[in-house]
Motif scaffolding. Structure first.
Motif, PDB file in Angstrom:
ATOM      1  N   GLY A 112       0.815  -1.211   0.000  1.00 39.41           N
ATOM      2  CA  GLY A 112       0.000   0.000   0.000  1.00 39.41           C
ATOM      3  C   GLY A 112       0.847   1.258   0.000  1.00 39.41           C
ATOM      4  N   LEU A 113       1.916   1.251   0.804  1.00 43.34           N
ATOM      5  CA  LEU A 113       2.799   2.420   0.852  1.00 43.34           C
ATOM      6  C   LEU A 113       3.509   2.623  -0.487  1.00 43.34           C
ATOM      7  N   THR A 114       4.062   1.536  -1.023  1.00 41.87           N
ATOM      8  CA  THR A 114       4.772   1.628  -2.299  1.00 41.87           C
ATOM      9  C   THR A 114       3.853   2.098  -3.419  1.00 41.87           C
ATOM     10  N   THR A 115       2.687   1.487  -3.503  1.00 43.22           N
ATOM     11  CA  THR A 115       1.758   1.837  -4.577  1.00 43.22           C
ATOM     12  C   THR A 115       1.233   3.259  -4.410  1.00 43.22           C
ATOM     13  N   GLY A 116       0.898   3.641  -3.185  1.00 48.42           N
ATOM     14  CA  GLY A 116       0.380   4.988  -2.940  1.00 48.42           C
ATOM     15  C   GLY A 116       1.385   6.064  -3.288  1.00 48.42           C
ATOM     16  N   LEU A 117       2.643   5.870  -2.869  1.00 48.90           N
ATOM     17  CA  LEU A 117       3.685   6.843  -3.212  1.00 48.90           C
ATOM     18  C   LEU A 117       3.909   6.881  -4.722  1.00 48.90           C
ATOM     19  N   GLY A 118       3.787   5.723  -5.364  1.00 46.22           N
ATOM     20  CA  GLY A 118       3.934   5.682  -6.815  1.00 46.22           C
ATOM     21  C   GLY A 118       2.818   6.415  -7.528  1.00 46.22           C
ATOM     22  N   VAL A 119       1.577   6.246  -7.034  1.00 43.35           N
ATOM     23  CA  VAL A 119       0.434   6.949  -7.629  1.00 43.35           C
ATOM     24  C   VAL A 119       0.626   8.461  -7.498  1.00 43.35           C
ATOM     25  N   ALA A 120       1.059   8.898  -6.314  1.00 48.27           N
ATOM     26  CA  ALA A 120       1.315  10.331  -6.111  1.00 48.27           C
ATOM     27  C   ALA A 120       2.443  10.814  -7.019  1.00 48.27           C
ATOM     28  N   PRO A 131       1.960  23.001   0.239  1.00 48.17           N
ATOM     29  CA  PRO A 131       2.523  21.741   0.753  1.00 48.17           C
ATOM     30  C   PRO A 131       1.549  20.931   1.609  1.00 48.17           C
ATOM     31  N   VAL A 132       0.638  21.590   2.309  1.00 45.11           N
ATOM     32  CA  VAL A 132      -0.326  20.863   3.145  1.00 45.11           C
ATOM     33  C   VAL A 132      -1.262  20.031   2.272  1.00 45.11           C
ATOM     34  N   ARG A 133      -1.755  20.641   1.211  1.00 40.38           N
ATOM     35  CA  ARG A 133      -2.663  19.914   0.320  1.00 40.38           C
ATOM     36  C   ARG A 133      -1.921  18.830  -0.457  1.00 40.38           C
ATOM     37  N   VAL A 134      -0.667  19.100  -0.789  1.00 40.64           N
ATOM     38  CA  VAL A 134       0.133  18.060  -1.446  1.00 40.64           C
ATOM     39  C   VAL A 134       0.276  16.859  -0.526  1.00 40.64           C
ATOM     40  N   GLY A 135       0.614  17.121   0.752  1.00 42.55           N
ATOM     41  CA  GLY A 135       0.736  16.033   1.723  1.00 42.55           C
ATOM     42  C   GLY A 135      -0.561  15.267   1.888  1.00 42.55           C
ATOM     43  N   LEU A 136      -1.685  16.010   1.895  1.00 45.87           N
ATOM     44  CA  LEU A 136      -2.985  15.354   2.015  1.00 45.87           C
ATOM     45  C   LEU A 136      -3.249  14.462   0.812  1.00 45.87           C
ATOM     46  N   SER A 137      -2.880  14.919  -0.376  1.00 42.88           N
ATOM     47  CA  SER A 137      -3.097  14.105  -1.581  1.00 42.88           C
ATOM     48  C   SER A 137      -2.267  12.826  -1.528  1.00 42.88           C
ATOM     49  N   VAL A 138      -1.060  12.903  -0.989  1.00 41.96           N
ATOM     50  CA  VAL A 138      -0.213  11.707  -0.864  1.00 41.96           C
ATOM     51  C   VAL A 138      -0.827  10.731   0.136  1.00 41.96           C
ATOM     52  N   LEU A 139      -1.334  11.245   1.262  1.00 39.94           N
ATOM     53  CA  LEU A 139      -1.987  10.381   2.250  1.00 39.94           C
ATOM     54  C   LEU A 139      -3.207   9.685   1.649  1.00 39.94           C
ATOM     55  N   ILE A 140      -3.992  10.420   0.862  1.00 41.61           N
ATOM     56  CA  ILE A 140      -5.160   9.817   0.208  1.00 41.61           C
ATOM     57  C   ILE A 140      -4.712   8.717  -0.747  1.00 41.61           C
ATOM     58  N   ALA A 141      -3.619   8.959  -1.484  1.00 39.80           N
ATOM     59  CA  ALA A 141      -3.119   7.956  -2.426  1.00 39.80           C
ATOM     60  C   ALA A 141      -2.692   6.685  -1.708  1.00 39.80           C
ATOM     61  N   VAL A 142      -1.971   6.834  -0.588  1.00 40.57           N
ATOM     62  CA  VAL A 142      -1.516   5.669   0.171  1.00 40.57           C
ATOM     63  C   VAL A 142      -2.713   4.918   0.755  1.00 40.57           C
ATOM     64  N   ALA A 143      -3.672   5.654   1.319  1.00 42.09           N
ATOM     65  CA  ALA A 143      -4.860   5.014   1.890  1.00 42.09           C
ATOM     66  C   ALA A 143      -5.657   4.288   0.811  1.00 42.09           C
ATOM     67  N   ALA A 144      -5.812   4.915  -0.365  1.00 45.75           N
ATOM     68  CA  ALA A 144      -6.560   4.289  -1.458  1.00 45.75           C
ATOM     69  C   ALA A 144      -5.873   3.023  -1.936  1.00 45.75           C
ATOM     70  N   GLY A 162      -4.768  17.132  -5.219  1.00 42.15           N
ATOM     71  CA  GLY A 162      -3.502  17.602  -5.770  1.00 42.15           C
ATOM     72  C   GLY A 162      -3.686  18.787  -6.696  1.00 42.15           C
ATOM     73  N   MET A 163      -4.767  18.800  -7.469  1.00 37.24           N
ATOM     74  CA  MET A 163      -5.007  19.909  -8.386  1.00 37.24           C
ATOM     75  C   MET A 163      -5.350  21.194  -7.631  1.00 37.24           C
ATOM     76  N   PHE A 164      -6.123  21.066  -6.534  1.00 34.65           N
ATOM     77  CA  PHE A 164      -6.473  22.251  -5.757  1.00 34.65           C
ATOM     78  C   PHE A 164      -5.295  22.760  -4.930  1.00 34.65           C
ATOM     79  N   ALA A 165      -4.231  21.956  -4.834  1.00 35.78           N
ATOM     80  CA  ALA A 165      -3.010  22.420  -4.171  1.00 35.78           C
ATOM     81  C   ALA A 165      -2.191  23.323  -5.085  1.00 35.78           C
ATOM     82  N   MET A 166      -2.578  23.391  -6.345  1.00 33.94           N
ATOM     83  CA  MET A 166      -1.791  24.077  -7.362  1.00 33.94           C
ATOM     84  C   MET A 166      -2.262  25.521  -7.565  1.00 33.94           C
TER      85      MET A 166
END
Length: 258
Positions: free
Chosen positions: A115-123, A143-156, A191-195
């Motif tokens: 899950g960690l590997t795949t989530g970080l890869g998706v991000a 950076p806060v929203r970027v971090g949140l997007s990475v957490l969502i990717a790992v959880a997903a 991730g898009m709203f972090a931009m």
């Protein structure tokens, strides 16, 4: 600051991108379930197919959504080699995750690692795809929203791999894929709203290809791959179905099952 429109084509691109994410997730989960019931080369082949389906579905989801992305005051182009690298990253990291689950002896540790590997890869795929974008201006991220997007990717990713280990029925896989599709879409738009973009007006031609010149044809091709592979998986017999005729052939003539 340029105004960012994430749905310039209305609900078409968000809905279609969600459908692509769900299709890839459903196909990947079905292939992983088939892999866990198989051994040897057959297991490996099913896992590779699962990884290609999930990775392709995630990548297609991202860039179908990007077809509806606009920034006021500037055109947008895409660096073709870097965009293709983002597709390769998506498939390879998902492959690492599903192989960790498919061959891991300790399922909890394999699930967390996968899950960690795949989530970080998706991000990584998402932000590589964004790095491939060319426009007149400077892109920055919260950076806060970027971090949140990475957490969502790992959880997903972890939830998807857990579903692959614990669901077998078609209904359960369908529900899991719908949830996975929603999670992947949530990660993308977070991730898009972090931009944000500070536009610098310029008359110079941007390098790269437009979304319609490159992204759209490739997304159509990958989407076709997903649907054709889905049909193949649906029509191919499961391990249990293959064992049934073999058992029937081994049963002595004239004997009855008690």
């Amino acid at each position: 600051m340029g105004h960012l429109d994430h749905a310039a084509l209305g609900w078409l691109t968000p809905a279609l991108s969600y459908a692509m994410a769900c299709t890839g997730a459903a196909l990947g989960l079905r292939c992983t379930v088939r892999a866990l019931a198989a051994t040897g080369r057959t297991r490996r082949n099913w896992l590779v197919t699962a990884a290609s389906a999930i990775g392709t579905g995630i990548w297609t989801m991202h860039f179908v959504a990007m077809l509806g992305f606009r920034v006021s005051g500037t055109d947008i182009r895409y660096d073709v080699p870097l965009t293709l690298v983002s597709l390769l990253v998506a498939v390879l990291v998902v492959c690492a995750g599903v192989f960790a689950v498919g061959y891991g002896r300790n399922r909890v540790r394999a699930l967390l690692l996968g899950g960690l590997t795949t989530g970080l890869g998706v991000a990584s795929m998402h932000y590589l795809g964004m790095a491939a974008m060319r426009l007149h201006g400077e892109v920055s991220y919260d950076p806060v929203r970027v971090g949140l997007s990475v957490l969502i990717a790992v959880a997903a990713a972890t939830a998807a791999l857990w579903a692959a280990l614990n669901t077998e029925s078609a209904l359960a896989v369908t529900l899991a894929s719908l949830i996975m599709g929603a999670a992947v879409s949530s990660m993308h738009y977070t991730g898009m709203f972090a931009m944000s973009v500070r536009v610098t007006p310029s008359g110079e031609a941007l390098p790269g290809a437009t979304a319609m010149q490159f992204i759209f044809p490739l997304a159509v091709g990958l989407g076709s791959y997903l649907f054709l592979t889905s049909a193949f998986v649906a029509l191919s017999p499961t391990a249990g179905e293959r064992r049934a005729p073999a058992s029937a052939r081994q049963q002595p003539a004239g004997s009855t099952t008690p």
